[in-house]
Structure formats: structure tokens, C-alpha cells
Scaffold this motif. Structure first.
Motif, PDB file in Angstrom:
ATOM      1  N   MET A   1     -15.028  -0.037  -2.757  1.00 39.38           N
ATOM      2  CA  MET A   1     -14.086   1.051  -2.945  1.00 39.38           C
ATOM      3  C   MET A   1     -13.111   1.145  -1.770  1.00 39.38           C
ATOM      4  N   GLU A   2     -13.594   0.878  -0.552  1.00 44.23           N
ATOM      5  CA  GLU A   2     -12.734   1.041   0.622  1.00 44.23           C
ATOM      6  C   GLU A   2     -11.540   0.095   0.625  1.00 44.23           C
ATOM      7  N   GLU A   3     -11.647  -1.038  -0.054  1.00 41.63           N
ATOM      8  CA  GLU A   3     -10.526  -1.978  -0.043  1.00 41.63           C
ATOM      9  C   GLU A   3      -9.307  -1.449  -0.787  1.00 41.63           C
ATOM     10  N   ASN A   4      -9.505  -0.418  -1.629  1.00 39.89           N
ATOM     11  CA  ASN A   4      -8.388   0.203  -2.347  1.00 39.89           C
ATOM     12  C   ASN A   4      -7.784   1.366  -1.580  1.00 39.89           C
ATOM     13  N   PHE A   5      -8.409   1.733  -0.463  1.00 43.34           N
ATOM     14  CA  PHE A   5      -7.968   2.884   0.309  1.00 43.34           C
ATOM     15  C   PHE A   5      -7.545   2.466   1.703  1.00 43.34           C
ATOM     16  N   ARG A   6      -6.705   3.281   2.296  1.00 44.98           N
ATOM     17  CA  ARG A   6      -6.166   2.997   3.635  1.00 44.98           C
ATOM     18  C   ARG A   6      -6.252   4.262   4.479  1.00 44.98           C
ATOM     19  N   LEU A   7      -6.619   4.104   5.744  1.00 42.88           N
ATOM     20  CA  LEU A   7      -6.729   5.238   6.667  1.00 42.88           C
ATOM     21  C   LEU A   7      -5.345   5.803   6.939  1.00 42.88           C
ATOM     22  N   VAL A   8      -5.192   7.109   6.704  1.00 42.84           N
ATOM     23  CA  VAL A   8      -3.892   7.736   6.946  1.00 42.84           C
ATOM     24  C   VAL A   8      -3.939   8.625   8.193  1.00 42.84           C
ATOM     25  N   ARG A   9      -5.056   9.306   8.442  1.00 42.49           N
ATOM     26  CA  ARG A   9      -5.212  10.134   9.645  1.00 42.49           C
ATOM     27  C   ARG A   9      -6.705  10.295   9.943  1.00 42.49           C
ATOM     28  N   SER A  10      -7.006  10.701  11.180  1.00 36.20           N
ATOM     29  CA  SER A  10      -8.369  11.111  11.511  1.00 36.20           C
ATOM     30  C   SER A  10      -8.289  12.440  12.255  1.00 36.20           C
ATOM     31  N   TYR A  11      -9.321  13.251  12.074  1.00 42.06           N
ATOM     32  CA  TYR A  11      -9.338  14.610  12.608  1.00 42.06           C
ATOM     33  C   TYR A  11     -10.640  14.847  13.356  1.00 42.06           C
ATOM     34  N   GLN A  12     -10.587  15.705  14.358  1.00 36.80           N
ATOM     35  CA  GLN A  12     -11.772  15.968  15.163  1.00 36.80           C
ATOM     36  C   GLN A  12     -12.829  16.741  14.380  1.00 36.80           C
ATOM     37  N   TYR A  13     -12.410  17.637  13.509  1.00 36.03           N
ATOM     38  CA  TYR A  13     -13.351  18.464  12.753  1.00 36.03           C
ATOM     39  C   TYR A  13     -13.149  18.256  11.258  1.00 36.03           C
ATOM     40  N   SER A  14     -14.232  18.399  10.502  1.00 37.66           N
ATOM     41  CA  SER A  14     -14.151  18.188   9.058  1.00 37.66           C
ATOM     42  C   SER A  14     -13.304  19.255   8.381  1.00 37.66           C
ATOM     43  N   THR A  15     -13.263  20.458   8.935  1.00 29.94           N
ATOM     44  CA  THR A  15     -12.455  21.511   8.321  1.00 29.94           C
ATOM     45  C   THR A  15     -10.974  21.150   8.334  1.00 29.94           C
ATOM     46  N   GLU A  16     -10.512  20.562   9.430  1.00 25.92           N
ATOM     47  CA  GLU A  16      -9.119  20.103   9.491  1.00 25.92           C
ATOM     48  C   GLU A  16      -8.863  19.046   8.426  1.00 25.92           C
ATOM     49  N   ALA A  17      -9.760  18.086   8.348  1.00 26.65           N
ATOM     50  CA  ALA A  17      -9.597  16.995   7.384  1.00 26.65           C
ATOM     51  C   ALA A  17      -9.603  17.530   5.957  1.00 26.65           C
ATOM     52  N   GLN A  18     -10.453  18.514   5.666  1.00 29.03           N
ATOM     53  CA  GLN A  18     -10.519  19.072   4.322  1.00 29.03           C
ATOM     54  C   GLN A  18      -9.241  19.812   3.952  1.00 29.03           C
ATOM     55  N   ILE A  19      -8.649  20.500   4.906  1.00 32.44           N
ATOM     56  CA  ILE A  19      -7.396  21.207   4.642  1.00 32.44           C
ATOM     57  C   ILE A  19      -6.293  20.211   4.284  1.00 32.44           C
ATOM     58  N   PHE A  20      -6.158  19.153   5.076  1.00 34.30           N
ATOM     59  CA  PHE A  20      -5.108  18.178   4.827  1.00 34.30           C
ATOM     60  C   PHE A  20      -5.395  17.341   3.577  1.00 34.30           C
ATOM     61  N   SER A  21      -6.670  17.060   3.310  1.00 30.65           N
ATOM     62  CA  SER A  21      -6.979  16.326   2.082  1.00 30.65           C
ATOM     63  C   SER A  21      -6.680  17.177   0.856  1.00 30.65           C
ATOM     64  N   SER A  22      -6.922  18.485   0.947  1.00 25.35           N
ATOM     65  CA  SER A  22      -6.580  19.380  -0.169  1.00 25.35           C
ATOM     66  C   SER A  22      -5.081  19.408  -0.413  1.00 25.35           C
ATOM     67  N   LYS A  23      -4.302  19.389   0.657  1.00 28.67           N
ATOM     68  CA  LYS A  23      -2.846  19.354   0.519  1.00 28.67           C
ATOM     69  C   LYS A  23      -2.411  18.087  -0.222  1.00 28.67           C
ATOM     70  N   LEU A  24      -2.993  16.955   0.169  1.00 31.44           N
ATOM     71  CA  LEU A  24      -2.637  15.701  -0.494  1.00 31.44           C
ATOM     72  C   LEU A  24      -3.097  15.686  -1.949  1.00 31.44           C
ATOM     73  N   GLU A  25      -4.278  16.215  -2.210  1.00 31.63           N
ATOM     74  CA  GLU A  25      -4.763  16.276  -3.590  1.00 31.63           C
ATOM     75  C   GLU A  25      -3.880  17.171  -4.453  1.00 31.63           C
ATOM     76  N   SER A  26      -3.366  18.250  -3.867  1.00 33.89           N
ATOM     77  CA  SER A  26      -2.477  19.134  -4.624  1.00 33.89           C
ATOM     78  C   SER A  26      -1.163  18.435  -4.974  1.00 33.89           C
ATOM     79  N   GLU A  27      -0.833  17.383  -4.226  1.00 30.38           N
ATOM     80  CA  GLU A  27       0.367  16.595  -4.496  1.00 30.38           C
ATOM     81  C   GLU A  27       0.063  15.404  -5.410  1.00 30.38           C
TER      82      GLU A  27
END
Length: 135
Positions: A1-27
Motif C-alpha cells: 500500500m505504501e508504494e501508492n502513497f507519498r510523505l507530504v508532512r510530518s508532525y510532532q503530535y498526532s492531534t496536529e496530523a489528524q487536523i491536517f489530514s481531516s482538511k485534506l480529506e475534506s478536499e
């Protein structure tokens, strides 16, 4: 599965990552997060594992980068205006943890000695332009 995905950002805390992933999912961008459980089980390990990683599908990489770059990395006040530095006037302030008083220093040393999360910390704003810290 990882070969279809690419790292776009990394975050220190999971809450930050979840907020930004939700933004991308909403798009309409398919995302997945890696190392959330590791960081959530012990946040001190975040730097060791490289933070929580946000991956997007290869074809959405440019679109995701554009969306994430449009989000301001600087702090806002209660009126949704960028916080202005009282020293230089720049609107490039972000919230940081400050260890400039005795109570915060004691809490930091105590948590370090007993391998605990800090039970007290003081937050201030720091200007990225002139490095001035203020309340």
C-alpha cells in the motif's frame, strides 16, 4: 500500500496530523497516518521516530502540498487576526513553550528526572523574524 502513497508532512503530535489530514480529506484527498500509536503511547518518542507522518496518494501530492501551504503556520488571536510582534511589528508569531521562570524550570526538571510528561508549562509567543518572546 505504501508504494501508492507519498510523505507530504510530518508532525510532532498526532492531534496536529489528524487536523491536517481531516482538511485534506475534506478536499477529497485520500490520506493515511503512520506512527500515530507510537507517538500517542509515549510523546517523547516523537522525535525518535520522526513524528507522525502524513501520506497522500501519489497523484494528489501536488494538490495536498498546495492546500497545506495555504494554511498559516503562525498564531491567531481571538478575532482571527495574525498576532503581531510588539518588538518589530511582524505578523510571524507562533506559540512556544518557555522555561524562563522558576516554576516552569522546576516542572521541567522534575518531569525529566521521573520520566513524566510535564505537569506545568508556560506558553508564550515567539516572533520568527526578530526572535522576541512575549505574552
Amino acid at each position: 500500500m505504501e508504494e501508492n502513497f507519498r510523505l507530504v508532512r510530518s508532525y510532532q503530535y498526532s492531534t496536529e496530523a489528524q487536523i491536517f489530514s481531516s482538511k485534506l480529506e475534506s478536499e477529497g484527498i485520500k490520506v493515511y497516518l503512520r506512527d500515530t500509536n507510537t507517538v500517542d503511547s509515549n510523546p517523547i518518542w516523537s522525535n525518535a521516530v520522526g513524528g507522525v507522518k502524513l501520506f497522500v496518494e501519489n497523484q494528489d501530492f501536488e494538490k495536498a502540498n498546495k492546500i497545506l501551504s495555504e494554511i498559516s503556520q503562525y498564531s491567531f488571536d481571538e478575532n482571527n487576526n495574525l498576532i503581531q510582534c510588539p518588538n518589530c511589528g511582524a505578523q510571524e508569531a507562533e506559540m512556544v513553550t518557555s522555561i524562563k521562570d522558576l516554576k516552569t524550570l522546576f516542572a521541567f526538571v522534575f518531569s525529566l528526572l521521573f520520566v513524566l510528561m510535564p505537569f506545568y508549562s508556560r506558553y508564550r509567543y515567539k516572533c520568527n523574524k526578530c526572535k522576541f518572546e512575549f505574552n
